[in-house]
Design an enzyme around this catalytic site. Structure first.
Site, PDB file in Angstrom:
ATOM      1  N   ARG A  29       1.019  -1.274  -0.325  1.00  0.00           N
ATOM      2  CA  ARG A  29       0.330  -0.208   0.197  1.00  0.00           C
ATOM      3  C   ARG A  29       0.952   1.313  -0.423  1.00  0.00           C
ATOM      4  O   ARG A  29       0.993   1.621   1.163  1.00  0.00           O
ATOM      5  CB  ARG A  29      -0.933   0.036   1.133  1.00  0.00           C
ATOM      6  CG  ARG A  29      -2.175   0.505   1.736  1.00  0.00           C
ATOM      7  CD  ARG A  29      -2.996   0.702   2.863  1.00  0.00           C
ATOM      8  NE  ARG A  29      -3.017   2.449   3.130  1.00  0.00           N
ATOM      9  CZ  ARG A  29      -4.461   2.207   2.423  1.00  0.00           C
ATOM     10  NH1 ARG A  29      -5.020   1.624   1.797  1.00  0.00           N
ATOM     11  NH2 ARG A  29      -4.865   3.672   3.158  1.00  0.00           N
ATOM     12  N   SER A 101     -12.633  -3.918  -0.459  1.00  0.00           N
ATOM     13  CA  SER A 101     -13.685  -2.444   1.127  1.00  0.00           C
ATOM     14  C   SER A 101     -14.947  -2.832   0.786  1.00  0.00           C
ATOM     15  O   SER A 101     -15.386  -2.209  -0.601  1.00  0.00           O
ATOM     16  CB  SER A 101     -12.899  -1.592   0.866  1.00  0.00           C
ATOM     17  OG  SER A 101     -11.755  -1.784   1.675  1.00  0.00           O
ATOM     18  N   LYS A 130      -4.781   6.011   7.497  1.00  0.00           N
ATOM     19  CA  LYS A 130      -5.661   6.196   6.872  1.00  0.00           C
ATOM     20  C   LYS A 130      -5.888   7.281   6.540  1.00  0.00           C
ATOM     21  O   LYS A 130      -7.240   8.213   7.555  1.00  0.00           O
ATOM     22  CB  LYS A 130      -6.885   4.879   6.604  1.00  0.00           C
ATOM     23  CG  LYS A 130      -7.610   5.103   4.741  1.00  0.00           C
ATOM     24  CD  LYS A 130      -8.194   3.651   5.302  1.00  0.00           C
ATOM     25  CE  LYS A 130      -9.142   4.192   3.721  1.00  0.00           C
ATOM     26  NZ  LYS A 130      -8.807   3.686   2.535  1.00  0.00           N
TER      27      LYS A 130
HETATM   28  N1  3NM Z   1      -8.168   0.595   5.722  1.00  0.00           N
HETATM   29  P1  3NM Z   1      -4.438   0.988  11.093  1.00  0.00           P
HETATM   30  S1  3NM Z   1      -8.793   1.658   8.018  1.00  0.00           S
HETATM   31  C1  3NM Z   1      -5.928   0.668   5.174  1.00  0.00           C
HETATM   32  O1  3NM Z   1     -11.729   1.351   6.521  1.00  0.00           O
HETATM   33  C2  3NM Z   1      -6.374   1.147   5.804  1.00  0.00           C
HETATM   34  O2  3NM Z   1     -10.676   0.164   4.440  1.00  0.00           O
HETATM   35  C3  3NM Z   1      -9.454   0.842   5.930  1.00  0.00           C
HETATM   36  O3  3NM Z   1      -3.976   1.307   9.556  1.00  0.00           O
HETATM   37  C4  3NM Z   1     -10.858   0.826   5.656  1.00  0.00           C
HETATM   38  O4  3NM Z   1      -4.216  -0.451  11.624  1.00  0.00           O
HETATM   39  C5  3NM Z   1      -7.293   1.701   7.512  1.00  0.00           C
HETATM   40  O5  3NM Z   1      -2.971   1.265  12.069  1.00  0.00           O
HETATM   41  C6  3NM Z   1      -6.029   1.645   8.317  1.00  0.00           C
HETATM   42  O6  3NM Z   1      -5.507   1.346  12.046  1.00  0.00           O
HETATM   43  C7  3NM Z   1      -4.817   0.530   9.100  1.00  0.00           C
END
Ligand code: 3NM
Length: 206
Positions: A29, A101, A130
């Protein structure tokens, strides 16, 4: 990966530690203002992929279908703002992993119809990894999707740590995706190992 806030500054090093700790899948990513582009991005992705292959861990590319095809990656993950899932499935063929997603049952319906191998649901909790993350939704949507599509693997994402990931599995999740819990850990290898052990304990109880 490009914007990872880590004790180890080299993302390749962090990836290797995570692999040694037992992660079972890796998503490339590369996003944000300082992210690599073009050939630089390709070479970086290739390096990550080769490392994943050494550990026999699937390497999935986020968003960039052309990059996934150019690398012959194991799969692609797309969001709702990217190319539509059915088109991506057509482009990558039936043998590559397709992840999508989703945020509601309707999106899950379309994803599984397009041949998604798994869906990602998030953010479960608040995240700072994000920029355009939605409002945290807990595990409600996951429960609904799991009820509606019991054979569709669901991966929870967003703010997950070993202390708070249990509800994802309780809601019918098949796995968790994490960035900061591993990448910002003092010791990513140890952290990944602890996460793996925690998840194994949860799954054994099922
Ligand atoms: N997608 P962390 S939340 C890449 O909600 C990503 O679709 C998300 O990172 C979504 O584990 C997210 O540090 C970030 O919270 C996840």
């Amino acid at each position: 990966m490009g914007s990872m806030n880590t004790k180890q500054n080299d993302p390749i090093e962090v990836l290797e530690l995570a692999l040694q700790g037992g992660i079972t899948c890796f998503q490339f990513r590369e996003k944000g203002v300082a992210s690599k582009q073009g050939q630089e991005k390709f070479l970086f992705a290739e390096k990550c992929m080769k490392l994943c292959r050494t550990y026999k861990v699937p390497f999935i590319v986020n968003d960039d279908v052309d990059l996934a095809l150019a690398l012959n990656a194991d799969g692609v993950h797309i969001g709702q703002d990217d190319e539509i899932a059915s088109q991506v499935r057509e482009k990558i063929g039936k043998d590559k992993i397709l992840g999508v997603s989703v945020h509601n049952e309707e999106e899950a319906f379309l994803a599984q119809k397009a041949g998604a191998d798994y869906v990602g649901v998030g953010p479960v909790y608040a995240t700072s990894s994000k920029e355009d993350a939605r409002t945290p939704a807990g595990t409600k949507v996951m429960e609904q999707v799991a009820f509606q599509y019991p054979y569709l693997p669901i991966v929870g994402i967003g703010g997950l740590t070993k202390e708070n990931l249990a509800p994802v599995f309780k809601a019918g999740g098949a796995g968790v995706a994490l960035i900061s819990a591993i990448a910002s850990a003092e010791n990513p290898q140890h952290q990944a190992k602890q996460l793996r052990a925690k998840i194994d304990r949860i799954l054994e109880r099922e």
